[in-house]
Write a protein that holds these residues in place. Structure first.
Motif: not given
Length: 151
Positions: A53, A57, A78-79, A81, A88, A113, A115
């Motif tokens: 990463a 996050l 992201t994983s 998206s 974000c 970030t 999330r």
């Protein structure tokens, strides 16, 4: 002269996890003190250590609990998206990892970030923006990992 402390944890089947305390950034802390306003208590959370990463996050619920307002917005892939960047919110937070009798590993300001992680096992991700400040060693045969940090 700075000294080095070590955090050692076991590796779980789901990965490398560390318990943290998430608080307001030092800049916001000083503003609140100056205005004689209450400082929200730090929130206990579990973060996964993820060298893949780019960024740290934080679960948006933690940001709301601390009363944080986004300081910026950035497009993030992201994983979930599917390669399409999502806008974000970025929050200025502090992160502290307590380490028994040793001084804590503390980062006074991290641009995290936001999330909606929605996962009972983790409330955030420690990304390379934070991990670049420490030495991280994964010991596969012993199923442990260590984080060496300066204090």
């Amino acid at each position: 002269m700075p000294q080095v402390a070590r955090i050692e944890r076991g590796v779980l089947q789901a990965g490398l996890f560390v318990d943290v305390y998430i608080g307001v950034s030092d800049a916001l802390l000083k503003q609140l003190w100056k205005r004689n306003q209450p400082v929200p208590p730090a929130v206990f959370a579990t973060f996964i250590v993820d060298t893949g990463a780019d960024r740290t996050l934080v679960d948006e619920q933690i940001a709301r609990t601390l009363g944080l307002i986004a300081v910026n917005q950035k497009p993030v892939i992201t994983s979930e998206s599917k390669g399409i960047p999502q806008i974000c919110d970025i929050y200025a937070i502090s992160i502290e990892v307590r380490n028994g009798g040793s001084p804590p590993w503390r980062m006074s300001t991290v641009a995290a970030t936001g999330r909606p992680l929605m996962d009972d096992a983790r409330h955030g991700v420690l990304g390379r923006d934070v991990l670049d400040r420490v030495k991280l060693v994964y010991d596969g045969p012993r199923q442990t990992f260590t984080i060496d940090y300066f204090y």
